[in-house]
Design an enzyme around this catalytic site. Sequence first.
Site, PDB file in Angstrom:
ATOM      1  N   LYS A  80       0.813  -1.118  -0.039  1.00  0.00           N
ATOM      2  CA  LYS A  80       0.235   0.028  -0.087  1.00  0.00           C
ATOM      3  C   LYS A  80       0.920   1.277  -0.024  1.00  0.00           C
ATOM      4  O   LYS A  80       0.347   2.349  -0.072  1.00  0.00           O
ATOM      5  CB  LYS A  80      -0.886  -0.051   1.162  1.00  0.00           C
ATOM      6  CG  LYS A  80      -1.935  -1.200   1.216  1.00  0.00           C
ATOM      7  CD  LYS A  80      -3.263  -0.897   1.651  1.00  0.00           C
ATOM      8  CE  LYS A  80      -4.408  -1.717   1.066  1.00  0.00           C
ATOM      9  NZ  LYS A  80      -5.661  -1.537   1.337  1.00  0.00           N
ATOM     10  N   ASP A 128      -9.191   0.588   8.301  1.00  0.00           N
ATOM     11  CA  ASP A 128      -8.859  -0.457   9.109  1.00  0.00           C
ATOM     12  C   ASP A 128      -7.543  -0.587   9.921  1.00  0.00           C
ATOM     13  O   ASP A 128      -7.100  -1.427  10.723  1.00  0.00           O
ATOM     14  CB  ASP A 128      -9.376  -1.930   8.502  1.00  0.00           C
ATOM     15  CG  ASP A 128     -10.653  -2.109   8.512  1.00  0.00           C
ATOM     16  OD1 ASP A 128     -11.358  -1.675   9.365  1.00  0.00           O
ATOM     17  OD2 ASP A 128     -11.296  -2.793   7.611  1.00  0.00           O
TER      18      ASP A 128
HETATM   19  C1  LIG Z   1      -2.137  -7.812   2.090  1.00  0.00           C
HETATM   20  C2  LIG Z   1      -3.291  -7.093   1.314  1.00  0.00           C
HETATM   21  N1  LIG Z   1      -3.779  -7.490   0.252  1.00  0.00           N
HETATM   22  C3  LIG Z   1      -4.678  -6.981  -0.365  1.00  0.00           C
HETATM   23  C4  LIG Z   1      -5.531  -5.938   0.221  1.00  0.00           C
HETATM   24  C5  LIG Z   1      -6.777  -5.370  -0.173  1.00  0.00           C
HETATM   25  O1  LIG Z   1      -6.629  -4.320  -1.058  1.00  0.00           O
HETATM   26  P1  LIG Z   1      -7.879  -3.459  -1.939  1.00  0.00           P
HETATM   27  O2  LIG Z   1      -8.596  -3.043  -0.951  1.00  0.00           O
HETATM   28  O3  LIG Z   1      -7.178  -2.606  -2.478  1.00  0.00           O
HETATM   29  O4  LIG Z   1      -8.399  -4.596  -2.757  1.00  0.00           O
HETATM   30  C6  LIG Z   1      -5.303  -5.399   1.608  1.00  0.00           C
HETATM   31  C7  LIG Z   1      -5.764  -4.376   2.522  1.00  0.00           C
HETATM   32  O5  LIG Z   1      -5.406  -3.828   3.274  1.00  0.00           O
HETATM   33  C8  LIG Z   1      -4.055  -6.101   2.072  1.00  0.00           C
HETATM   34  O6  LIG Z   1      -3.479  -5.757   3.563  1.00  0.00           O
END
Ligand SMILES: Cc1ncc(COP(=O)(O)O)c(C=O)c1O
Length: 366
Positions: A80, A128
């Site tokens: 992120k 979150d």
């Molecule tokens: C490791 C991981 N993968 C995927 C996601 C989800 O990403 P998105 O909400 O952009 O689909 C998150 C969200 O926090 C995450 O921590």
Amino acid sequence: MTDLFPPAKLGHVAANMVAGDAAHRVLSEQDFAQARAEIMQWDGYCATPLVSLPALAAKIGVGEILYKDEGPRFGLGSFKALGGSYAAQRVLQREVSKAVGQDVSLEDIRLGAYKDECAKITLVSATDGNHGRSLAWGCQRFGAPCRIYIHAEVSEGRAQAMRDLGANVVRITGDYDASVLLAKKEAEDNGWFVVSDTSWPGYSEPPRDVMSGYGVMTQEICEALTQAPTHVFLQGGVGGLAAGVVAGIRQYWGENGPRVVIVEPKLAACLFESARVGKAVNFAIVDETLMAGLSCGEPSGMAWEILVQEASDFLTIPENIVAPAVRLMARPLDSDPVVEAGESAIAGLAALVAARMEDDLSGQWA
Ligand SMILES: Cc1ncc(COP(=O)(O)O)c(C=O)c1O
């Protein structure tokens, strides 16, 4: 086929076998190129590892498995960092440009040429934990105050991680939706700017920038390969990561691209449910999944616009394969490397292994 996991029933919706135009229309080549050019200039940038798992591949009977390990990304421990922080920089670019009455570049923001102006622009979000951490990190980098709204269930550890990055963390008594509403209201009342990774009608610039930032990951993967993979597995929460990556993949490989499979927890399957009924719908989360980062009940509108056209399959996975998949990365087969990966990060890999155990799915994908 294998004894790696307990029996697991996957949900499956077959979507598109022919890609549409969303990968070029909703996010453009230009959006990705601009994000990439900028992020590659950030201090500490380097490509993250694309880890090969040959023993696991042999065990489940596929040619090769490559796992993109975003753990080392900018030392934040999260993919992120690419999206939220880039979106923060873009808001600052736009708002400083307005304040000083001339075009300001991303480089100006990065180099602190408008420090005083940035210090007057407050960026806010509900979270979150994960998106908020990346936003806090971006604000710290670019010198803007950050205010993060968390709901009652967010752990104190997550709150502290955001405070450590300089954010002012506001805990409310209500749930996630209440924190989103409060963030929006207080932003409106105080002239602050919401930087969300989810779009809604009339709000699309930051979510577009978040997804454009994720294009860095995709480009690194594509450039490391000499031919397109046959399948790409992407985990989905609100869908921003999956949509950003699938758009980049379709742009890069065109007609010869891989089958792109979106994977969600069965307990929080908003994209799967949307694919099943043919339009973006909310999913009522009753029990919390171990894959906390994927615990999202409402798809991002913009991400959905891309996924509905560009994803090949939507899968759900049950909870009973999460711990075995995390273990498989921490204590790998034979000489496969150890990868530190959390519950949300292993969703795609868990789905791949489980799908190879299910004759009907595996057969369809041969
Ligand atoms: C490791 C991981 N993968 C995927 C996601 C989800 O990403 P998105 O909400 O952009 O689909 C998150 C969200 O926090 C995450 O921590």
